[in-house]
Design an enzyme around this catalytic site. Sequence first.
Site, PDB file in Angstrom:
ATOM      1  N   TYR A  63     -27.620 -16.166 -21.580  1.00 10.44           N
ATOM      2  CA  TYR A  63     -28.042 -16.336 -22.970  1.00 10.44           C
ATOM      3  C   TYR A  63     -28.916 -17.584 -23.054  1.00 10.44           C
ATOM      4  O   TYR A  63     -28.423 -18.708 -22.944  1.00 10.44           O
ATOM      5  CB  TYR A  63     -26.803 -16.462 -23.855  1.00 10.44           C
ATOM      6  N   LYS A  91     -29.985 -12.304 -22.635  1.00 20.94           N
ATOM      7  CA  LYS A  91     -30.224 -12.282 -24.075  1.00 20.94           C
ATOM      8  C   LYS A  91     -31.268 -13.350 -24.322  1.00 20.94           C
ATOM      9  O   LYS A  91     -30.993 -14.552 -24.218  1.00 20.94           O
ATOM     10  CB  LYS A  91     -28.943 -12.564 -24.862  1.00 20.94           C
ATOM     11  N   ILE A 133     -29.533  -8.012 -29.037  1.00 18.41           N
ATOM     12  CA  ILE A 133     -28.231  -8.466 -29.506  1.00 18.41           C
ATOM     13  C   ILE A 133     -28.542  -9.286 -30.742  1.00 18.41           C
ATOM     14  O   ILE A 133     -28.963 -10.438 -30.648  1.00 18.41           O
ATOM     15  CB  ILE A 133     -27.484  -9.291 -28.445  1.00 18.41           C
TER      16      ILE A 133
END
Length: 224
Positions: A63, A91, A133
């Site tokens: 992330y 992400k 996401i």
Amino acid sequence: MPVVVGLGGNDTRKVVKAVKRLERQAVQGILSVCPYYSRPSQDGLREHFRRLAEATDLPILIYNIPYRTGVNLANDTLLALAELPGIAGVKDSSGNLAQSLDLLRQRPEGFAVLTGEDAYFYTMLAHGADGGILASAHVETRHFLEVAARMVDNDHRGARAVWARLEPLVPLLFQEPNPMPIKHCLWRQGLIRSVECRLPLTQVSAALGRELDRAAGGAAREAA
């Protein structure tokens, strides 16, 4: 339904221990944010995620969200990590569209790029991203899914038409600290009992609440 657990920190040894404990649970993957506050170098970021990948057989999504962690995971570093078998994707919340598009051009086969930038969802899908996401997808989930499904079917005009109706709502959901606006919308929809957030977050201003009510209602009616 696969469960991917968010797990991260700025002490690599502690995160590795937490990853090993997590393996006892019935989860299918890990979403691990770049170490925050300490602002490590690219070498430090690479070593951090390498050790996490070595510590587990669970696939890891990295992330990258530099405006919250204080450090940006450069594409060169991310692409080197993508060669490790345990690193399944990213992400991408870099906040830099040029960096994100460059990543899509260079990524190896099988490495998933999921945007975390809500406003870039359609643009990233159009350039080959695997999905998103997205916090804002809690509010109009069906229509976000429709955008993705139409892109998979190569119906770009249809996807753009649905996205055009969602597009005005997305900036409003981040006009005040997330997740306050989203909780307001979910409360209005009857999906949660309260708009309350943990302090220091409170709730949206009355003015933004009115804007959200108008925008969310309009998006739902137009996309119906």
